[in-house]
Design a protein around this motif. Structure first.
Motif, PDB file in Angstrom:
ATOM      1  N   ASP A 265       0.677  -1.552  -0.151  1.00  0.00           N
ATOM      2  CA  ASP A 265       0.077   0.117   0.078  1.00  0.00           C
ATOM      3  C   ASP A 265       1.408   1.251   0.011  1.00  0.00           C
ATOM      4  N   CYS A 266       2.129   0.855  -0.269  1.00  0.00           N
ATOM      5  CA  CYS A 266       3.151   2.412  -0.535  1.00  0.00           C
ATOM      6  C   CYS A 266       2.939   3.047  -1.748  1.00  0.00           C
TER       7      CYS A 266
ATOM      8  N   GLY B  85      -2.183  11.172   8.803  1.00  0.00           N
ATOM      9  CA  GLY B  85      -1.998   9.070   8.967  1.00  0.00           C
ATOM     10  C   GLY B  85      -1.151   8.414   8.766  1.00  0.00           C
ATOM     11  N   GLN B  86       0.570   8.997   8.247  1.00  0.00           N
ATOM     12  CA  GLN B  86       0.873   8.336   7.270  1.00  0.00           C
ATOM     13  C   GLN B  86       2.634   9.411   7.661  1.00  0.00           C
ATOM     14  N   ASP B  87       2.805   7.800   8.145  1.00  0.00           N
ATOM     15  CA  ASP B  87       4.737   8.185   8.003  1.00  0.00           C
ATOM     16  C   ASP B  87       5.026   8.559   6.903  1.00  0.00           C
TER      17      ASP B  87
ATOM     18  N   LEU C 145       8.795   8.383   4.253  1.00  0.00           N
ATOM     19  CA  LEU C 145      10.210   8.497   4.646  1.00  0.00           C
ATOM     20  C   LEU C 145      10.706   9.194   3.032  1.00  0.00           C
TER      21      LEU C 145
ATOM     22  N   VAL D 216      12.276   9.425   8.648  1.00  0.00           N
ATOM     23  CA  VAL D 216      11.479   8.898   8.388  1.00  0.00           C
ATOM     24  C   VAL D 216      10.805   9.813   9.339  1.00  0.00           C
TER      25      VAL D 216
ATOM     26  N   PRO E 135       7.397  11.274  11.476  1.00  0.00           N
ATOM     27  CA  PRO E 135       6.356   9.962  11.742  1.00  0.00           C
ATOM     28  C   PRO E 135       5.385  10.976  11.331  1.00  0.00           C
ATOM     29  N   LYS E 136       4.196  10.740  11.326  1.00  0.00           N
ATOM     30  CA  LYS E 136       2.959  10.920  10.536  1.00  0.00           C
ATOM     31  C   LYS E 136       2.176  12.139  12.030  1.00  0.00           C
TER      32      LYS E 136
ATOM     33  N   VAL F  36       3.954  14.913  11.886  1.00  0.00           N
ATOM     34  CA  VAL F  36       5.038  15.867  12.696  1.00  0.00           C
ATOM     35  C   VAL F  36       4.620  16.828  11.394  1.00  0.00           C
TER      36      VAL F  36
ATOM     37  N   GLU G 104       6.103   6.193   0.822  1.00  0.00           N
ATOM     38  CA  GLU G 104       4.548   6.610   1.443  1.00  0.00           C
ATOM     39  C   GLU G 104       3.782   6.230   1.315  1.00  0.00           C
ATOM     40  N   ARG G 105       2.939   6.290   1.945  1.00  0.00           N
ATOM     41  CA  ARG G 105       1.597   5.485   1.733  1.00  0.00           C
ATOM     42  C   ARG G 105       0.524   5.836   0.423  1.00  0.00           C
TER      43      ARG G 105
END
Lengths: 123, 123
Positions: free
Chosen positions: B28-29, B47-49, B51, B77, B79-80, B82, B98-99
């Motif tokens: 799903d990325c 909702g998503q980290d 990279l 990364v 974080p979601k 941030v 990323e997603r």
């Protein structure tokens, strides 16, 4: 909060071939590094894609119907369910990105198979 | 089945700064490349980290409480949730993972914001 990761340096510091280590987390995926030489074992991951990115050296991914050759800066995603055999004629440094529930060598167990606990070691 | 991707070459070939292109899919990325210079805009992905991996040049990620400096071969990364501001003093080539449901600049819309359709273009 996590720090920047020099992935090539982290891969180069590994002492054992075919023994990936987790260096980061991205939602439900882990980022791993590995130092490899020789061949792993034919296996597949029935439910998860697997990303290979070459940091140094060359990796050959043997697939049922063809062979993929990767050099530095090249990536390839092995789709879920596809049998593959990673081979490195000479030492090669890799970054791997795959879902956290991915088993190292799928349903196959060999002396090279590493548990997730082993891959999460920080020593 | 997909082919190997030379991510640095794909990033170098881009004509426009801050306009990522999808070069691969991993469950799903999406795997994306981008060529950046200057600054994007403060935003977050609730909702998503996300990279960031530097292929060439240097990237500065300004965060609410500190700044992360990345050089070639380094990843970070975000974080979601941030807030972050990506900045490159000089031209920099990136790989992003990323997603698939990640919006380019989160809830913020600017002239630099790119839709997913734009990122999926193959021209």
């Amino acid at each position: 909060m996590l720090n920047p990761v020099d992935v090539r340096a982290r891969a180069a510091a590994l002492g054992e071939h075919w023994s990936p280590r987790v260096v980061g987390s991205l939602d439900d995926c882990y980022v791993k590094v590995a130092k490899v030489q020789g061949e792993l074992v034919w296996h597949s991951h029935d439910g998860q894609d697997e990303l290979f990115f070459v940091l140094q050296g060359r990796l050959r991914l043997q697939l049922p119907d063809r062979t993929v050759e990767l050099g530095p800066g090249e990536l390839f995603v092995v789709p879920k369910g596809v049998q593959h055999l990673p081979v490195a004629e000479q030492e090669c440094l890799l970054m791997l990105i795959e879902r956290k529930d991915t088993a190292h060598t799928g349903d196959v167990q060999t002396a090279l198979t590493r548990s997730l606990d082993d891959q999460l070691r920080t020593d």
